[in-house]
Design a protein around this motif. Structure first.
Motif, short mmCIF file in Angstrom:
data_model
loop_
_atom_site.label_atom_id
_atom_site.label_comp_id
_atom_site.label_asym_id
_atom_site.label_seq_id
_atom_site.Cartn_x
_atom_site.Cartn_y
_atom_site.Cartn_z
N GLY A 49 0.80 -1.22 0.00
CA GLY A 49 0.00 0.00 0.00
C GLY A 49 0.83 1.27 0.00
N LEU A 50 2.10 1.17 -0.35
CA LEU A 50 2.97 2.34 -0.37
C LEU A 50 2.43 3.39 -1.34
CD1 LEU A 50 6.02 3.02 0.72
CD2 LEU A 50 6.60 2.74 -1.68
N LEU A 51 2.46 4.65 -0.95
CA LEU A 51 2.11 5.73 -1.86
C LEU A 51 3.19 5.83 -2.94
CD1 LEU A 51 0.74 8.32 -2.87
CD2 LEU A 51 2.00 9.57 -1.10
N GLU A 52 2.79 5.64 -4.19
CA GLU A 52 3.76 5.66 -5.28
C GLU A 52 3.74 7.00 -6.01
OE1 GLU A 52 3.17 2.12 -7.60
OE2 GLU A 52 3.55 0.80 -5.89
N GLY A 53 3.72 8.08 -5.22
CA GLY A 53 3.83 9.42 -5.78
C GLY A 53 5.28 9.85 -5.87
N GLU A 54 5.52 10.97 -6.51
CA GLU A 54 6.89 11.40 -6.77
C GLU A 54 7.67 11.65 -5.48
OE1 GLU A 54 6.41 14.76 -9.33
OE2 GLU A 54 6.19 13.54 -11.14
N ASP A 55 7.01 12.19 -4.44
CA ASP A 55 7.73 12.47 -3.20
C ASP A 55 8.29 11.20 -2.58
OD1 ASP A 55 7.02 15.09 -3.55
OD2 ASP A 55 5.92 15.30 -1.66
N VAL A 56 7.46 10.17 -2.50
CA VAL A 56 7.91 8.91 -1.88
C VAL A 56 8.94 8.21 -2.76
CG1 VAL A 56 7.15 6.63 -1.09
CG2 VAL A 56 5.78 8.67 -0.57
N LEU A 57 8.78 8.29 -4.07
CA LEU A 57 9.77 7.70 -4.96
C LEU A 57 11.12 8.41 -4.82
CD1 LEU A 57 7.62 7.08 -8.17
CD2 LEU A 57 8.18 5.48 -6.31
N ALA A 58 11.10 9.69 -4.46
CA ALA A 58 12.36 10.39 -4.20
C ALA A 58 13.05 9.81 -2.97
CB ALA A 58 12.09 11.89 -4.01
N ALA A 74 5.86 -7.34 -8.85
CA ALA A 74 4.70 -7.33 -9.74
C ALA A 74 3.39 -7.38 -8.95
CB ALA A 74 4.78 -8.51 -10.71
N ASP A 75 3.46 -7.85 -7.71
CA ASP A 75 2.28 -7.91 -6.85
C ASP A 75 1.99 -6.59 -6.15
OD1 ASP A 75 4.45 -7.87 -5.18
OD2 ASP A 75 4.00 -9.77 -4.16
N GLY A 76 2.79 -5.55 -6.44
CA GLY A 76 2.58 -4.24 -5.83
C GLY A 76 3.21 -4.09 -4.47
N ILE A 77 3.83 -5.15 -3.97
CA ILE A 77 4.48 -5.09 -2.67
C ILE A 77 5.94 -4.66 -2.84
CG2 ILE A 77 5.22 -6.45 -0.67
CD1 ILE A 77 2.74 -8.19 -1.07
N TRP A 78 6.36 -3.73 -2.01
CA TRP A 78 7.75 -3.26 -2.04
C TRP A 78 8.57 -4.08 -1.07
CZ3 TRP A 78 9.74 1.22 -4.68
CH2 TRP A 78 8.79 1.83 -5.53
N ARG A 79 9.73 -4.53 -1.51
CA ARG A 79 10.64 -5.32 -0.69
C ARG A 79 11.95 -4.55 -0.51
NH1 ARG A 79 7.27 -8.46 -3.57
NH2 ARG A 79 6.33 -10.26 -2.49
#
Length: 447
Positions: A49-58, A74-79
């Motif tokens: 459920g991580l927010l995948e907006g530009e701020d968090v990607l930074a 691919a399952d949307g989970i960040w490891r």
């Protein structure tokens, strides 16, 4: 990562009732912290459920640059495979924070107690924001800073290890400053203490404890005393990020002001240090019902059903400001449609956000026919009593995502379309905002 794309003008057309169920992106504050702390743990953490907006990607990019292995499945989970506290590596290039003040201030805290040097850069909006508030306490811990004039970005920080533990009383209510000092304390021998006279959002305390840091919180005559024991060993975690209350705020206001609306916003974080907007809207008469209240990963969560209601002007309690500081632009919009005058003050912090949100919202609302008075610390707004505002103006978002989204909501109940000069900054925190607006029945025209 800086916002350098061509402007994306958008026109918001008056809408019929907004109806449906939506889910907002993951909480931005929790998303930032989950990446940072997972990158300092030893082993694999999983974030859902991580927010995948530009701020968090930074933030993700910066932690990768300092040695962490971070990947989205691919399952949307960040490891995330962390480097351990004290294990941050020297970044080989400047860390581009884009538009994210949270990333910048918290990461400066992390670097401050590691034996590395990092340069932080950002877009024009972020480069105008003051960093002195974190430079001051972190300098006391031994970090060395070379900022641009005014204590701004670009900024170089040379960390010190071992750093010096301090006891620091926050001069202003700021979760970012508190968090920066606590994060620096992770790799500092001894006990680092922060005293906050006015309580701010407590995600850092909750998550640090969840990752295994030795941390205590107690009430003292001077305020909340948070103590963290340094040279911590963080353990990997599995985290489910609740929906961002700051993102939910736009839909709570939209459904409240557009006649006939009935919207359910699912999975909203209800942390009491963050839900001031719900309390303020309820004081104004908003019809907001909590459904299926539950606890997810140490954070209270609920689905919120909001229906159109006749709002009334109030004097917003100043003590709510720390728990809703990012939501004031949306609250200003709600006030524009209330009966009578709403006085929203105690929000000095708005002057030093992505834009001067008091001045920019004042200009945008006045241009669209709203009567108001500007104060140094907020606005007094005379509402329409539920009637549509005149609308019809083109407003400047000033590279500020919350300005763009707030005025988009205002345009839903206006007599003439409201134009926003640049909606591109919305990607920093809420990439699906306009898609959800369409799904609920709104009408958007891209120029």
């Amino acid at each position: 990562m800086a916002h350098t794309a061509s402007p994306q003008p958008v026109t918001i057309n008056p809408a019929p009732a907004l109806v449906g169920r939506i889910r907002v992106p993951g909480d931005k504050s929790i998303s930032h912290r989950s990446l940072m702390l997972a990158a300092l743990a030893v082993g694999e953490s999983r974030v859902e459920g991580l927010l995948e907006g530009e701020d968090v990607l930074a933030t993700a990019a910066a932690m990768r640059a300092m040695g962490a292995d971070i990947a989205r499945g691919a399952d949307g989970i960040w490891r995330i495979h962390g480097v351990g506290v004290g294990g941050l590596l020297q970044p080989q290039a400047a860390l581009d924070m884009g538009n994210s003040g949270t990333s910048t201030r918290l990461l400066i805290g992390l670097v401050a107690s590691h034996p590395i040097t990092a340069t932080f850069v950002g877009d024009a909006s972020l480069s105008a924001r003051p960093m002195q508030r974190v430079i001051a306490p972190l300098s006391l811990m031994g970090a060395d800073f070379t900022p641009s004039p005014g204590g701004r970005l670009p900024l170089m920080v040379r960390g010190l290890a071992p750093a010096v533990p301090i006891t620091y009383t926050l001069p202003v209510a700021s979760a970012q400053v508190k968090s920066a000092v606590l994060l620096a304390g992770l790799n500092t021998p001894g006990i680092t203490r922060v005293i906050e006279p006015v309580a701010t959002r407590d995600h850092s305390e909750r998550m640090l404890a969840g990752f295994g840091a030795v941390l205590s919180v107690e009430q003292t005559p001077e305020g909340r005393l948070i103590s963290i024991t340094g040279e911590a060993e963080l353990k990997p975690q599995s985290i489910v990020v609740p929906g961002d209350p700051s993102s939910a705020a736009f839909w709570l206001v939209a459904a409240s002001i557009v006649p006939g609306s009935d919207v359910v916003v699912e999975n909203v974080g209800m942390n009491p240090t963050r839900n001031g907007i719900v309390n303020a809207l309820r004081l104004m008469g908003a019809d907001i019902t909590e459904i299926d209240a539950r606890d997810v990963g140490g954070e209270p969560v609920a689905d919120l059903r909001v229906r159109h209601a006749a709002l009334k002007g109030i004097e917003v309690p100043r003590e709510l400001a720390p728990s809703m500081i990012d939501e004031y632009p949306a609250l200003f919009v709600a006030a524009a449609f209330a009966e009578g005058r709403t006085v929203a003050r105690g929000a000095d912090e708005l002057r030093v956000k992505e834009s001067d949100r008091i001045a920019v919202m004042k200009d945008a609302l006045i241009a669209n026919g709203v009567s108001l008075i500007e104060h140094e610390d907020g606005l007094s707004i005379d509402g329409t009593g539920g009637e549509a505002i005149p609308g019809g103006a083109r407003i400047a978002s000033k590279l500020d995502h919350r300005i763009a989204m707030s005025m988009a909501i205002a345009g839903l109940h206006a007599r003439a379309p409201v134009m926003i000069d640049d909606a591109a900054p919305v990607r920093t925190s809420f990439p699906t905002f306009f898609a959800l607006l369409d799904a609920l029945g709104g009408s958007v025209t891209w120029s």
